[in-house]
Design an enzyme around this catalytic site. Structure first.
Site, PDB file in Angstrom:
ATOM      1  N   HIS A 202       8.426  -1.989  16.624  1.00 56.44           N
ATOM      2  CA  HIS A 202       7.574  -1.030  16.147  1.00 56.44           C
ATOM      3  C   HIS A 202       7.257  -0.966  14.634  1.00 56.44           C
ATOM      4  O   HIS A 202       6.715  -0.004  14.028  1.00 56.44           O
ATOM      5  CB  HIS A 202       7.783   0.264  16.653  1.00 56.44           C
ATOM      6  CG  HIS A 202       8.024   0.486  18.037  1.00 56.44           C
ATOM      7  ND1 HIS A 202       7.468   0.452  19.116  1.00 56.44           N
ATOM      8  CD2 HIS A 202       9.418   0.206  18.758  1.00 56.44           C
ATOM      9  CE1 HIS A 202       7.852   0.477  20.391  1.00 56.44           C
ATOM     10  NE2 HIS A 202       9.227   0.525  19.965  1.00 56.44           N
TER      11      HIS A 202
ATOM     12  N   LYS B 148      -1.943 -10.250  -9.759  1.00 59.57           N
ATOM     13  CA  LYS B 148      -2.034 -10.514  -8.363  1.00 59.57           C
ATOM     14  C   LYS B 148      -1.561 -12.198  -8.256  1.00 59.57           C
ATOM     15  O   LYS B 148      -1.742 -13.033  -9.052  1.00 59.57           O
ATOM     16  CB  LYS B 148      -3.313 -10.456  -7.427  1.00 59.57           C
ATOM     17  CG  LYS B 148      -3.858  -8.907  -7.711  1.00 59.57           C
ATOM     18  CD  LYS B 148      -3.371  -8.405  -6.417  1.00 59.57           C
ATOM     19  CE  LYS B 148      -3.692  -8.756  -5.283  1.00 59.57           C
ATOM     20  NZ  LYS B 148      -5.036  -8.849  -4.999  1.00 59.57           N
TER      21      LYS B 148
END
Ligand code: ARG
Length: 464
Positions: A157, A284
């Site tokens: 999960h 980035k």
């Protein structure tokens, strides 16, 4: 005058619009080698059986070989008016060898011809993809071997669940790609049936030798039903399924890499050579190859869907709809091979941050199950143990500390049976070690799995 073979029946020329709409030579020229191989085998057999004179058979074979050289050399001009690869090659043959070339199509139809070519194409591509998968498996195994001993949180999960070895995690992907490798081999086994001799749909009146052409072209069986032979595309659907599932596996691996390379996870550092930056944000470094591989799974699934939909309403036998079977196959083959190659390179160049992985494992209460298992060994029923540990975790969360920060006295307030050795039970290393079951993450088991994988690679792939 028209070069089309059906000119006898027609009084009008095809319109340009129709020509452009119905042509396939712009893409099915990719089948040329297989088409020529098939034609050579057919022509030889026609000669040997005396269906055409041996002399003509030889002329045809020589002509086809020289056409092959022309295509390889890029000098053959493809003509859209001749629709497809088959008619282009046949027409060039007639130009080259004259009347003998007009005999090649004896006892054959484009319907069994295209079914043959396409099988041979998929056979070759499946083999190539199998080899590429071998290299990917090798790179996964090497990475797993290289990081043997590194622990990380295993997730369910998307929540930290239990400690596992990084090698174990990587070997999970090894298993997926090993099955994909087997699936492509299965595709090849299943398509190993020559349709040649089915003619247009009903067989042929000539005394052909189907076994011989099958053998010459590397097929071990011949089709049992001519109608099935010209309309069956199961082999293409199976190929597209194998490709789609493999692309889905790659996509899952890609997704992990995207996640692991985020600042939030920081489990891996991707090689600059496989990333791009942002045109605007200087900080980035984007995991583009992984994102593209993930995105391309959509195409692979679409291609499978596309063929299944083409097939679902088709009456027997050949229908022109079947011409639409090729582009999805070409696209999936290309997309998948590029994706496998890029992931192979990416995996081998990615750096794993061992400390960060270890820290994430310690921080996340990942050994809570081990504490519950420990209590079980002290005669606490598992359900009760689960509840006790749950309370301990909740309190630790409130106090912002780890389970191992609790003193023995504090622990005993939850459960008297706890002793000093609980701290060992709570350690990540011992948690992993005690998962000593076949297929589990205990180092000994993972080592065995890697050894078995090495033997598998040695025996089943050309990778080194
Ligand atoms: N280009 C055609 C295809 O890919 C070849 C077979 C054509 N057969 C025919 N009966 N029109 O399906």
């Amino acid at each position: 005058m028209s070069k089309k073979p059906w000119k006898g029946r027609f009084q009008e020329e095809t319109t340009d619009l129709m020509e452009r709409f119905s042509e396939s030579v712009s893409f099915d020229q990719r089948l040329y080698r297989h088409d020529i191989d098939g034609s050579i085998a057919h022509a030889r057999m026609l000669g040997e059986r005396g269906i055409i004179p041996e002399e003509n058979s030889r002329e045809i074979v020589e002509g086809l070989k020289s056409i092959l050289a022309q295509i390889d050399g890029g000098t053959l001009k493809w003509d859209q008016a001749l629709e497809d690869v088959h008619m282009n090659i046949e027409s060039s043959l007639v130009d080259l060898v004259g009347d003998a070339g007009l005999k090649l199509h004896t006892a054959r139809s484009r319907n069994d011809q295209v079914a043959l070519d396409f099988r041979m194409f998929i056979r070759e591509e499946s083999g190539r993809l199998g080899d590429l998968l071998g290299a990917l498996l090798e790179s996964l195994l090497r990475t797993a071997e290289g990081h043997f001993g590194t622990v990380m949180p295993g997730y369910t999960h998307m929540q930290r669940a239990q400690p596992v070895l990084l090698s174990h995690h990587l070997m999970a992907f090894f298993e997926m790609f090993r099955r994909d490798h087997g699936r492509f081999a299965q595709v090849v086994d299943n398509l190993d049936v020559s349709p040649l001799g089915a003619g247009a749909l009903a067989g042929t009146t000539f005394p052909i030798d189907r076994e011989k052409t099958a053998l010459d072209l590397g097929f071990s069986r011949i089709s049992r039903n001519s109608m099935d032979a010209v309309s069956d595309r199961d082999f293409a659907a199976e190929f597209l399924f194998a490709a789609a599932l493999c692309q889905v596996h790659l996509s899952r691996l890609a997704e992990e890499i995207v996640l692991w390379s985020t600042q939030e996870f920081s489990f891996v550092i991707l090689p600059d050579s496989y990333c791009t930056g942002s045109s605007m944000m200087p900080q980035k470094k984007n995991p583009d190859p992984a994102e593209l591989v993930r995105g391309k799974a959509g195409r692979a699934i679409g291609n499978l869907t596309s063929l299944l939909v083409i097939l679902k309403g088709l009456p027997l036998t050949y229908n022109r709809d079947l011409q639409e079977d090729k582009e999805p196959v070409f696209d999936s083959a290309d997309t998948l091979s590029a994706s496998i190659e890029i992931m192979t390179g990416l995996i081998s160049k990615t750096r794993f941050d061992r400390k960060r992985l270890q820290q994430a494992t310690v921080d996340g209460f990942t050994t809570a199950t081990d504490l519950a298992d420990y209590l079980v060994t002290r005669d606490v029923p598992f359900r009760r143990a689960h509840e006790i540990v749950g309370e301990m975790v909740r309190d630790c969360l409130e106090r912002e500390c780890a389970l191992t920060d609790l003193t023995l006295d504090e622990m005993r307030r939850y459960c008297e049976q706890i002793d000093q050795d609980v701290y060992d039970a709570l350690s990540v290393q011992s948690s992993v070690k005690r998962r000593d079951v076949a297929g589990g993450t205990a180092p000994g088991r993972v080592k065995k799995a890697m050894e078995e994988a090495r033997v598998f690679l040695d025996q089943n792939t050309g990778a080194d």
